[in-house]
Motif scaffolding. Sequence first.
Motif, mmCIF file in Angstrom:
data_model
loop_
_atom_site.group_PDB
_atom_site.id
_atom_site.type_symbol
_atom_site.label_atom_id
_atom_site.label_comp_id
_atom_site.label_asym_id
_atom_site.label_seq_id
_atom_site.Cartn_x
_atom_site.Cartn_y
_atom_site.Cartn_z
ATOM 1 N N GLN B 15 -3.031 39.729 48.090
ATOM 2 C CA GLN B 15 -4.109 39.648 48.836
ATOM 3 C C GLN B 15 -4.937 41.028 48.658
ATOM 4 O O GLN B 15 -6.170 41.094 48.684
ATOM 5 C CB GLN B 15 -3.708 39.698 50.481
ATOM 6 C CG GLN B 15 -4.734 39.390 51.275
ATOM 7 C CD GLN B 15 -4.224 39.113 52.665
ATOM 8 O OE1 GLN B 15 -3.495 39.570 53.224
ATOM 9 N NE2 GLN B 15 -4.800 38.247 52.997
ATOM 10 N N ASP B 16 -4.243 42.204 48.413
ATOM 11 C CA ASP B 16 -5.052 43.337 48.411
ATOM 12 C C ASP B 16 -5.864 43.336 46.962
ATOM 13 O O ASP B 16 -6.900 43.945 46.948
ATOM 14 C CB ASP B 16 -3.927 44.656 48.243
ATOM 15 C CG ASP B 16 -3.436 44.918 49.628
ATOM 16 O OD1 ASP B 16 -3.875 44.214 50.648
ATOM 17 O OD2 ASP B 16 -2.163 45.801 49.884
ATOM 18 N N THR B 20 -5.832 35.185 43.086
ATOM 19 C CA THR B 20 -5.304 33.661 43.068
ATOM 20 C C THR B 20 -4.025 33.367 42.586
ATOM 21 O O THR B 20 -4.065 34.198 41.401
ATOM 22 C CB THR B 20 -6.472 32.687 42.949
ATOM 23 O OG1 THR B 20 -6.581 32.970 41.261
ATOM 24 C CG2 THR B 20 -7.640 32.920 43.629
ATOM 25 N N PHE B 21 -3.514 32.361 42.767
ATOM 26 C CA PHE B 21 -2.083 32.057 42.167
ATOM 27 C C PHE B 21 -2.593 31.850 40.543
ATOM 28 O O PHE B 21 -1.874 31.815 39.964
ATOM 29 C CB PHE B 21 -1.515 30.904 42.704
ATOM 30 C CG PHE B 21 -0.657 31.366 44.011
ATOM 31 C CD1 PHE B 21 0.512 32.331 43.911
ATOM 32 C CD2 PHE B 21 -1.193 30.991 45.264
ATOM 33 C CE1 PHE B 21 1.074 32.569 44.933
ATOM 34 C CE2 PHE B 21 -0.547 31.409 46.373
ATOM 35 C CZ PHE B 21 0.746 32.234 46.433
ATOM 36 N N GLU B 22 -3.613 31.020 40.566
ATOM 37 C CA GLU B 22 -4.023 30.608 39.266
ATOM 38 C C GLU B 22 -4.526 31.920 38.003
ATOM 39 O O GLU B 22 -3.878 31.806 37.308
ATOM 40 C CB GLU B 22 -5.555 29.942 39.460
ATOM 41 C CG GLU B 22 -6.033 29.086 38.206
ATOM 42 C CD GLU B 22 -7.305 28.559 38.460
ATOM 43 O OE1 GLU B 22 -7.818 28.785 39.427
ATOM 44 O OE2 GLU B 22 -7.824 27.865 37.431
ATOM 45 N N ARG B 30 2.061 30.945 32.955
ATOM 46 C CA ARG B 30 3.021 30.195 33.613
ATOM 47 C C ARG B 30 1.780 29.537 34.722
ATOM 48 O O ARG B 30 0.835 29.969 34.840
ATOM 49 C CB ARG B 30 3.929 30.819 34.379
ATOM 50 C CG ARG B 30 5.046 31.423 33.838
ATOM 51 C CD ARG B 30 5.958 30.206 33.235
ATOM 52 N NE ARG B 30 7.250 30.944 32.422
ATOM 53 C CZ ARG B 30 7.755 30.144 31.144
ATOM 54 N NH1 ARG B 30 7.182 28.941 30.967
ATOM 55 N NH2 ARG B 30 8.600 30.769 30.563
ATOM 56 N N SER B 31 2.397 28.218 35.020
ATOM 57 C CA SER B 31 1.322 27.407 35.942
ATOM 58 C C SER B 31 1.238 28.184 37.428
ATOM 59 O O SER B 31 2.523 29.008 37.743
ATOM 60 C CB SER B 31 2.386 26.171 36.342
ATOM 61 O OG SER B 31 1.805 25.577 37.478
ATOM 62 N N GLU B 32 0.382 27.957 37.962
ATOM 63 C CA GLU B 32 0.106 28.456 39.240
ATOM 64 C C GLU B 32 1.253 28.097 40.416
ATOM 65 O O GLU B 32 1.425 28.822 41.324
ATOM 66 C CB GLU B 32 -1.033 28.114 39.952
ATOM 67 C CG GLU B 32 -1.436 26.759 40.016
ATOM 68 C CD GLU B 32 -3.200 26.230 40.231
ATOM 69 O OE1 GLU B 32 -3.886 27.328 40.599
ATOM 70 O OE2 GLU B 32 -3.285 25.148 40.266
ATOM 71 N N VAL B 33 1.666 26.783 40.352
ATOM 72 C CA VAL B 33 2.516 26.443 41.218
ATOM 73 C C VAL B 33 3.918 26.984 41.023
ATOM 74 O O VAL B 33 4.401 27.583 41.914
ATOM 75 C CB VAL B 33 2.767 24.804 41.254
ATOM 76 C CG1 VAL B 33 3.980 24.302 42.094
ATOM 77 C CG2 VAL B 33 1.527 23.987 41.316
ATOM 78 N N TRP B 34 4.322 27.114 39.485
ATOM 79 C CA TRP B 34 5.382 27.953 39.441
ATOM 80 C C TRP B 34 5.494 29.363 39.934
ATOM 81 O O TRP B 34 6.352 30.044 40.405
ATOM 82 C CB TRP B 34 5.821 27.952 37.842
ATOM 83 C CG TRP B 34 7.419 28.164 37.563
ATOM 84 C CD1 TRP B 34 8.748 27.664 37.668
ATOM 85 C CD2 TRP B 34 7.469 29.708 37.449
ATOM 86 N NE1 TRP B 34 9.493 28.672 37.397
ATOM 87 C CE2 TRP B 34 8.830 29.859 37.111
ATOM 88 C CE3 TRP B 34 6.534 30.915 36.939
ATOM 89 C CZ2 TRP B 34 9.627 31.147 36.642
ATOM 90 C CZ3 TRP B 34 7.512 32.013 36.584
ATOM 91 C CH2 TRP B 34 8.712 32.054 36.683
ATOM 92 N N ALA B 36 3.759 30.371 42.543
ATOM 93 C CA ALA B 36 3.882 30.271 44.146
ATOM 94 C C ALA B 36 5.315 30.249 44.287
ATOM 95 O O ALA B 36 6.017 30.764 45.112
ATOM 96 C CB ALA B 36 3.063 29.268 44.476
ATOM 97 N N ALA B 37 6.042 29.273 43.590
ATOM 98 C CA ALA B 37 7.498 29.166 43.912
ATOM 99 C C ALA B 37 8.494 30.390 43.603
ATOM 100 O O ALA B 37 8.911 30.741 44.329
ATOM 101 C CB ALA B 37 7.952 28.023 42.796
ATOM 102 N N VAL B 127 -1.182 20.890 40.836
ATOM 103 C CA VAL B 127 -1.977 20.532 41.700
ATOM 104 C C VAL B 127 -3.334 20.799 41.210
ATOM 105 O O VAL B 127 -3.748 21.599 40.703
ATOM 106 C CB VAL B 127 -1.971 21.362 43.110
ATOM 107 C CG1 VAL B 127 -3.132 21.236 44.026
ATOM 108 C CG2 VAL B 127 -0.541 21.349 43.574
#
Lengths: 153, 153, 153, 153, 153, 153, 153, 153, 153, 153
Positions: B15-16, B20-22, B30-34, B36-37, B127
């Motif tokens: 956040q600071d 984005t995860f992307e 790596r993928s944004e979902v991975w 985040a996981a 996603v």
Amino acid sequence: MNITETTQGLLKAKQDKNLTFEAIGKAIGRSEVWVAALIYGQASASSEECQKLLEILGIPESARDSYIQVLHKCPSKGGLITHFPPTDPLLNRFYEIMLVYGVPMKEIIHEKFGDGIMSAVDFTLKVEKDESKADEKRVNILMSGKFLPYKKW
Amino acid sequence: MNITETTQGLLKAKQDKNLTFEAIGKAIGRSEVWVAALIYGQASASSEECQKLLEILGIPESARDSYIQVLHKCPSKGGLITHFPPTDPLLNRFYEIMLVYGVPMKEIIHEKFGDGIMSAVDFTLKVEKDESKADEKRVNILMSGKFLPYKKW
Amino acid sequence: MNITETTQGLLKAKQDKNLTFEAIGKAIGRSEVWVAALIYGQASASSEECQKLLEILGIPESARDSYIQVLHKCPSKGGLITHFPPTDPLLNRFYEIMLVYGVPMKEIIHEKFGDGIMSAVDFTLKVEKDESKADEKRVNILMSGKFLPYKKW
Amino acid sequence: MNITETTQGLLKAKQDKNLTFEAIGKAIGRSEVWVAALIYGQASASSEECQKLLEILGIPESARDSYIQVLHKCPSKGGLITHFPPTDPLLNRFYEIMLVYGVPMKEIIHEKFGDGIMSAVDFTLKVEKDESKADEKRVNILMSGKFLPYKKW
Amino acid sequence: MNITETTQGLLKAKQDKNLTFEAIGKAIGRSEVWVAALIYGQASASSEECQKLLEILGIPESARDSYIQVLHKCPSKGGLITHFPPTDPLLNRFYEIMLVYGVPMKEIIHEKFGDGIMSAVDFTLKVEKDESKADEKRVNILMSGKFLPYKKW
Amino acid sequence: MNITETTQGLLKAKQDKNLTFEAIGKAIGRSEVWVAALIYGQASASSEECQKLLEILGIPESARDSYIQVLHKCPSKGGLITHFPPTDPLLNRFYEIMLVYGVPMKEIIHEKFGDGIMSAVDFTLKVEKDESKADEKRVNILMSGKFLPYKKW
Amino acid sequence: MNITETTQGLLKAKQDKNLTFEAIGKAIGRSEVWVAALIYGQASASSEECQKLLEILGIPESARDSYIQVLHKCPSKGGLITHFPPTDPLLNRFYEIMLVYGVPMKEIIHEKFGDGIMSAVDFTLKVEKDESKADEKRVNILMSGKFLPYKKW
Amino acid sequence: MNITETTQGLLKAKQDKNLTFEAIGKAIGRSEVWVAALIYGQASASSEECQKLLEILGIPESARDSYIQVLHKCPSKGGLITHFPPTDPLLNRFYEIMLVYGVPMKEIIHEKFGDGIMSAVDFTLKVEKDESKADEKRVNILMSGKFLPYKKW
Amino acid sequence: MNITETTQGLLKAKQDKNLTFEAIGKAIGRSEVWVAALIYGQASASSEECQKLLEILGIPESARDSYIQVLHKCPSKGGLITHFPPTDPLLNRFYEIMLVYGVPMKEIIHEKFGDGIMSAVDFTLKVEKDESKADEKRVNILMSGKFLPYKKW
Amino acid sequence: MNITETTQGLLKAKQDKNLTFEAIGKAIGRSEVWVAALIYGQASASSEECQKLLEILGIPESARDSYIQVLHKCPSKGGLITHFPPTDPLLNRFYEIMLVYGVPMKEIIHEKFGDGIMSAVDFTLKVEKDESKADEKRVNILMSGKFLPYKKW
């Protein structure tokens, strides 16, 4: 599983005629997943869809009315899986995906769309067989739900 | 949600830096979902992946070791959602999809592949935001899992 | 109840300033129920709404950023009630209404609209005090949700 | 759903005569929701109401006594939904509303009325179809319950 | 236990012919545990396996088709034990082993293999009787599951 | 997971010294699984075993007494997994094995041994890595429990 | 039990002053049961009642405000008993009374009053000690709730 | 509710003879609540009580033996309410009373009697209709249980 | 286990003085099981018993008052085991005994005593070590509860 | 309770012959509790025991085979009590004993025997009627289980 007599009758007809859900779906003009949902009592069909379904399944005219009454009605959905988490290993993997990847998906959806949800009603689902690799087959599942933003008032 | 201090530290850094995860996913490859996981403690990373992640998040050198110890370890997965069925409406829709479309999916998978399951371990998840229609945005979710046939012995 | 520090801080400020949710709602231009939902961590606000809320509550400038970070984020919803069915008698009555009148409502909605649901996302809720009768006060609750028809595919 | 033979008989008669709950309600002089609650075994009727109901449904004289015995009795309420949280998506939205907006409603009710509850017994419920907007239909639900203040002693 | 009519029919035939699972397994060329799993509706068999099984059990030709339809289908697995934790003391010990030794096993597996799981699908299980000691008999259980490493993407 | 401070201290020491459970087991003269069970608070050790364990882990003399007090005591076992069925996919597979193969195992054990159980107390468990095949690694688990026949009186 | 700091403070003051609930009740002009309910966070008091309570308990002036804020508020009721059925034998007997005599009471109430309920809000409860018999003491509990007939609409 | 055939037969006879529990109680010389408990399978009767009950209900001589066998036996109590907390609003109020006033009652009982419990076996229960006030009817419930002090040994 | 600070303090003192429950019981003149129940917060003691207990445990005079306050109070019983069925194998065997032999015991008690229960309040319990046989030690548990016949009224 | 047809048949024969479990036990040479356990499907008998049991119960020769098949088989134990905690007050007291005295018993057993459990399989149980005191009857229950020490490996 908690299966009604209507579902049992339709599944038996499908087996007797040796039909796949894919074949039925093509005959009706609907996806195989939706057809399976209809037969398992998770969706409702128009009169025309009912007729096409019962015809391809070879249900005799005299028995069709009682099937149509059930298929045409808005069903009480979601009661097929009587134990939860599901005990069946295939179904249990979907539960596991939710436990492990649910929160990551939530974060990604909020990052891309803002505050809201993916609809499970204005929603479609496909299952595809990926045989592109020599040494493995993959199950591909494609879900598509309308994004519904949270209303403020 | 049941979030560790490691996850809180990584989310605050994200956040600071307004990432984005992307963006993080692209930086790591790596993928944004991975990603985040991983940040939510549902996956483990190689030393190299850890270093790239901590670098893009701007975690100071002195603090990296304690992060790496956690990110590198095989985590106890699946404990993020402390109430089940999930109370959060977005997560609850995945539960609903399983209730309504779970058995239809099981039948279609068996019809296409035979007796076995879709792996949730040899598995990927994407996603996507579908904005192709003027009056609606759609959330598209693409799951791909290796088919594992039941062994007989 | 499972209340965050953010919620506690906002409720204390509301009490210190002796404000009702109604008064806060008017100042922000939102319904009192939505304001209560926001303060209890069940909704997310725009930057402008955050500023108005914190101003009327008298939160000092220096402390606003940490509040805004939480109020602006898409929250994990639905976790306030930690025991279910709710033990609080007022909340328990809503559970009872669902048990007794849930299926009748479902049938009436299907009769009027067809197969689909009332959205709880594109949704508004009002609480009104009816004092029109001499010997009783009535609580009137007005819910309004968009009808979402089930998609076929 | 857990439906008695009495309910099944009345629903079949309603279907055979192609009647809506609204039409039955008008014939009896009661709300359609209350009529649905009565037919689903969640309310009890006076002898006169029983007679009117059985007449409009075309139940033959000879079969009426056994129906009246059940409809006239104070039922064991609340047992229709056998799994909870409800698996049916339409019913599940009411559960979700309680999770997300339950505590905000409680706070607003206390702010307006003081310590007490909204009765679910001295209570009415309406379902209305709002078609005032071109591009959406809305389900409006109006609940009205007597406020019961907590007695001190 | 939740046993189907198919299972009951096969168990009765097994008892009437005074056959052990071991003997049936040898006749079919499969392990006794897999045979028990098949008879209890937890596995699916090829046409040839079905024929061999029904033959050794002495099921008459005329009744074989209905058995084959069930044995050949991919079953809904895992529903035999209707109460969980299991109330039967023998089954309960497996639950206890998981509670006491589950986490130690997880740690040892990760130490030896890295992040991933032991498959319960690409999996075999044997039960052996160890009578090598004079004053005790031991139950030896040998499980073997393919290691599935977590995929990254 | 529900881990005590004693367990955390021992795990940290193990990590700092870069020891495997296998190495610790060899030093103490016990199986790696039993050592993991001891460290995770699921077993109790003799004074000698405690001393050996603390020595190889490099716990300073001054801190050993408080560790010995815990390791020497008969623990309250089985509380590591706080959610059940376990949410962690690796642990969940053991639950799945019980659901699918539990009753078949029960029948085979009764067929071989008569009425009684496999002890989970007079019990040993090994985890082995099978790399004999080129294209797969297998996790082999060997359980051995004394058979306890049901006493009649 | 799940007891707040406010409750702990009031109970400690009660113990330090060696007061019974009966004595406090007399001083305030309320029943001992209601006083206990108030102190345990299950009821709300007027400003005057708060002052009387805090005075007899000897709470110093400086500390009263924070107590009044809690005692004056409409509490979230019913959360004292964290496990249900209650594990405490005295509380468990009330659960047992409901299981054994609940339906008989329901039938008697309907026989005497018709369709409706006994209010638990417009409700009083007394506990009396009956020492009229030489060889036994009896606990007498007197509940009185307004009868609320079911509204039709 | 979970009602046996014996209970159904007795309730039908009671309805056919248009008897209240009060009238039956007077004829037998027992309280109406105890009579209802007996008929609902929650108590056992002496031979004499059985005969009186069956006589007033007009059960023919030939059918009495099978009733007596059940009424005379010590029943498995407490199984009437199959869902808990009870879904029926009248029964649910008793649950609510326990949640809100259970701990206060416990404290008052200990204050008056010391450490022990109110027996639910050496126990009587009355339901009375209070019509002393013009504008309300009240349900009065009188419970009386022997105090059982905790034994020390 | 859910252990209070009072219990922890007493257990530590017991360990520091190397006392068994048996030795403490003899010093107080009470059974070892009752002493353990008292220390674990499941019983209440007289002032004299408190003094004797604290003396033998060597609790300094200055700290005794706070212990006496807790030991003297009627506790909220039954909350030690936080997961049920208990996960600890020793405790779980008592659960198993109830599942397997509970109904047989009920029938035998009714056969010998009539309709009523064994009190768990006017109740004593002993644990004895039987070493009379060369090759086995047996745990003997002796429970003795007053028979309470069901009251009729 | 969940009772099989076999159990019902045996209980009816016992009632018709007016036999107690004690009398049956003497005739077979087994304890009355074990006999009750056998009849309720919680134990298995030898052929000789089956013959003696069926003879004393007066089961005709022609019907004995089907009884023997069930009595001789290793049953699925522990399923008699379908709700847990048990709703029957007599059974519930055993649950309460476990909650209140379970942990004290565990501690005493460990103090006397070390780390291990009391077997519930190599186990006997007696119920005795103590009438030695004039004003009370006591239920005495004597359990005896082999101590099983935890194996290390």
